[in-house]
Design a protein around this motif. Structure first.
Motif, short mmCIF file in Angstrom:
data_model
loop_
_atom_site.label_atom_id
_atom_site.label_comp_id
_atom_site.label_asym_id
_atom_site.label_seq_id
_atom_site.Cartn_x
_atom_site.Cartn_y
_atom_site.Cartn_z
N ARG A 147 26.65 38.36 60.49
CA ARG A 147 26.62 37.04 59.87
C ARG A 147 27.77 36.87 58.87
NH1 ARG A 147 21.07 35.74 57.09
NH2 ARG A 147 21.83 37.42 55.73
N GLY A 148 28.49 35.78 59.02
CA GLY A 148 29.58 35.46 58.11
C GLY A 148 30.87 36.22 58.36
N ILE A 149 30.95 36.98 59.44
CA ILE A 149 32.13 37.79 59.73
C ILE A 149 32.73 37.34 61.07
CG2 ILE A 149 32.99 40.12 60.24
CD1 ILE A 149 30.89 41.19 58.32
N ASP A 150 34.02 37.05 61.06
CA ASP A 150 34.71 36.59 62.27
C ASP A 150 34.93 37.72 63.25
OD1 ASP A 150 34.88 34.02 61.22
OD2 ASP A 150 36.85 34.40 60.31
N ILE A 151 35.11 37.36 64.51
CA ILE A 151 35.52 38.32 65.53
C ILE A 151 37.00 38.65 65.31
CG2 ILE A 151 35.93 38.63 68.01
CD1 ILE A 151 33.49 36.90 68.51
N PRO A 152 37.41 39.91 65.39
CA PRO A 152 38.82 40.25 65.16
C PRO A 152 39.73 39.72 66.25
CG PRO A 152 37.57 42.20 65.80
CD PRO A 152 36.58 41.10 65.64
N GLU A 153 41.02 39.59 65.91
CA GLU A 153 42.01 39.14 66.88
C GLU A 153 42.52 40.31 67.72
OE1 GLU A 153 42.71 38.84 63.55
OE2 GLU A 153 42.31 36.72 63.11
N ALA A 154 43.05 39.97 68.89
CA ALA A 154 43.72 40.96 69.72
C ALA A 154 45.03 41.38 69.06
CB ALA A 154 43.99 40.40 71.11
N PHE A 155 45.44 42.63 69.30
CA PHE A 155 46.77 43.06 68.86
C PHE A 155 47.24 44.20 69.74
CE2 PHE A 155 43.96 45.80 66.34
CZ PHE A 155 44.57 47.06 66.45
N VAL A 156 48.56 44.39 69.75
CA VAL A 156 49.20 45.48 70.49
C VAL A 156 50.15 46.18 69.53
CG1 VAL A 156 50.70 46.12 72.41
CG2 VAL A 156 49.02 44.28 72.69
N THR A 157 50.13 47.50 69.54
CA THR A 157 51.03 48.28 68.70
C THR A 157 51.38 49.57 69.43
OG1 THR A 157 51.32 49.19 66.46
CG2 THR A 157 49.14 49.43 67.45
N HIS A 158 52.01 50.48 68.72
CA HIS A 158 52.36 51.79 69.28
C HIS A 158 52.08 52.84 68.22
CE1 HIS A 158 54.79 55.10 70.93
NE2 HIS A 158 54.61 54.51 72.10
N GLU A 159 51.72 54.02 68.66
CA GLU A 159 51.36 55.06 67.69
C GLU A 159 52.50 55.38 66.72
OE1 GLU A 159 50.97 59.09 68.83
OE2 GLU A 159 51.89 58.79 70.78
N THR A 160 53.75 55.20 67.15
CA THR A 160 54.87 55.47 66.26
C THR A 160 54.96 54.45 65.13
OG1 THR A 160 56.35 54.23 67.72
CG2 THR A 160 56.24 56.62 68.03
N GLN A 161 54.28 53.33 65.26
CA GLN A 161 54.26 52.31 64.21
C GLN A 161 53.09 52.48 63.25
OE1 GLN A 161 54.18 48.90 66.90
NE2 GLN A 161 56.36 48.55 66.56
N THR A 162 52.31 53.53 63.45
CA THR A 162 51.11 53.77 62.64
C THR A 162 51.23 55.14 61.98
OG1 THR A 162 49.81 52.48 64.22
CG2 THR A 162 48.59 53.85 62.65
N PRO A 163 51.51 55.19 60.67
CA PRO A 163 51.71 56.49 60.01
C PRO A 163 50.42 57.29 59.93
CG PRO A 163 51.68 54.72 58.40
CD PRO A 163 51.68 54.06 59.74
#
Length: 273
Positions: A147-163
């Motif tokens: 309740r009161g929380i939106d559904i998250p959006e889609a996204f695309v990334t790569h592991e090298t962009q995530t420290p």
């Protein structure tokens, strides 16, 4: 970026021993890469030139919150309507080859290490226009609205962009790549990459409500599953039931890394239905 471990397919020779590290218990299961052969794959309705190793699915006495598949797309394979469940959300993580992912008309080129989150109801398609097979993990969970929380959006990334975010007091021997903010309550599942340097450990038996699926991307280690220490290596899959004690020791010589699923950020249900 090199490809990660994928199922061997084919069949062992008739001279091979049947002894393996496969285990199935009330609180955990180990599916070693050597048993992921052609004869245990499934075709998927709505997909062409595709086969899947189904590692986990909701089942009495087994996984309760998620399904996990290793999907192999042959050249020309794919789907215009991949998700059959209108409430199904997903993470895709590429382990070998490449393919095209289209989300709401926007095209993304997926390569080893690419990561996509797809919320329930997302408009997405997938195809392999190349000349070689592509392999990826498809981790699915029925989304639990709050309740009161939106559904998250889609996204695309790569592991090298995530420290890597290292655990405190570990001298950077144990860390996690988190693709979503742990405090973002829109997400009711996390799929992360956990990394141990040689000699790194989980120094206590974690015992918690989150269910786990662990796929070893690279390296080897000994892993505590309930009361058993089990050797695991690249290409192995582990399922851990809620409250199954777990710990780890990465002996080297290289890094030990795995793709980790867990359910999070929702109130415990007060009934079994």
């Amino acid at each position: 970026m090199t490809d990660y471990a994928t199922p061997p397919g084919s069949l062992p020779p008739q001279t091979a021993l049947t002894t393996t590290r496969a285990q199935f218990h009330e609180s955990f299961a180990v599916i070693p890469h050597g048993v992921m052969r052609d004869i245990v794959t499934s075709a998927l309705p709505g997909w062409t030139k595709t086969r899947a190793w189904i590692l986990a699915r909701p089942l009495t006495g087994f996984a309760e919150t998620f399904a996990q598949l290793i999907v192999e797309l042959a050249p020309g394979g794919g789907s215009d309507a991949p998700e059959p469940d209108p409430n199904g959300q997903a993470v895709l993580f590429v382990t070998s080859g490449g393919f095209t992912l289209t989300i709401s008309g926007q095209t993304h080129e997926m390569i080893p290490g690419s990561y996509a989150y797809l919320p329930p109801g997302a408009d997405w398609q997938i195809s392999n226009p190349g000349s070689a097979p592509a392999t990826f993990h498809w981790i699915r969970k029925s989304y639990e609205p709050a309740r009161g929380i939106d559904i998250p959006e889609a996204f695309v990334t790569h592991e090298t962009q995530t420290p890597i975010q290292y655990m405190p007091d570990t001298n950077e021997a144990w860390g996690t790549q988190r693709f979503v903010d742990p405090e973002d309550l829109r997400h009711d599942m996390h799929v992360t990459i956990v990394t141990f340097e040689p000699g790194g450990t989980i120094p206590f038996p974690e015992t918690h409500v989150m269910e786990h699926g662990l796929y070893v991307l690279e390296g080897k280690a000994v892993y505590l599953l309930n009361q058993s220490w089990v050797e695991v290596e690249a290409g192995d899959f582990m399922w851990l039931r809620a409250f199954c004690p777990q710990a780890c020791y990465a002996g080297g010589p290289g890094r030990f890394r795995y793709l980790l699923y867990k359910d999070v950020n929702r109130h415990p249900k007060l009934s079994l239905r």
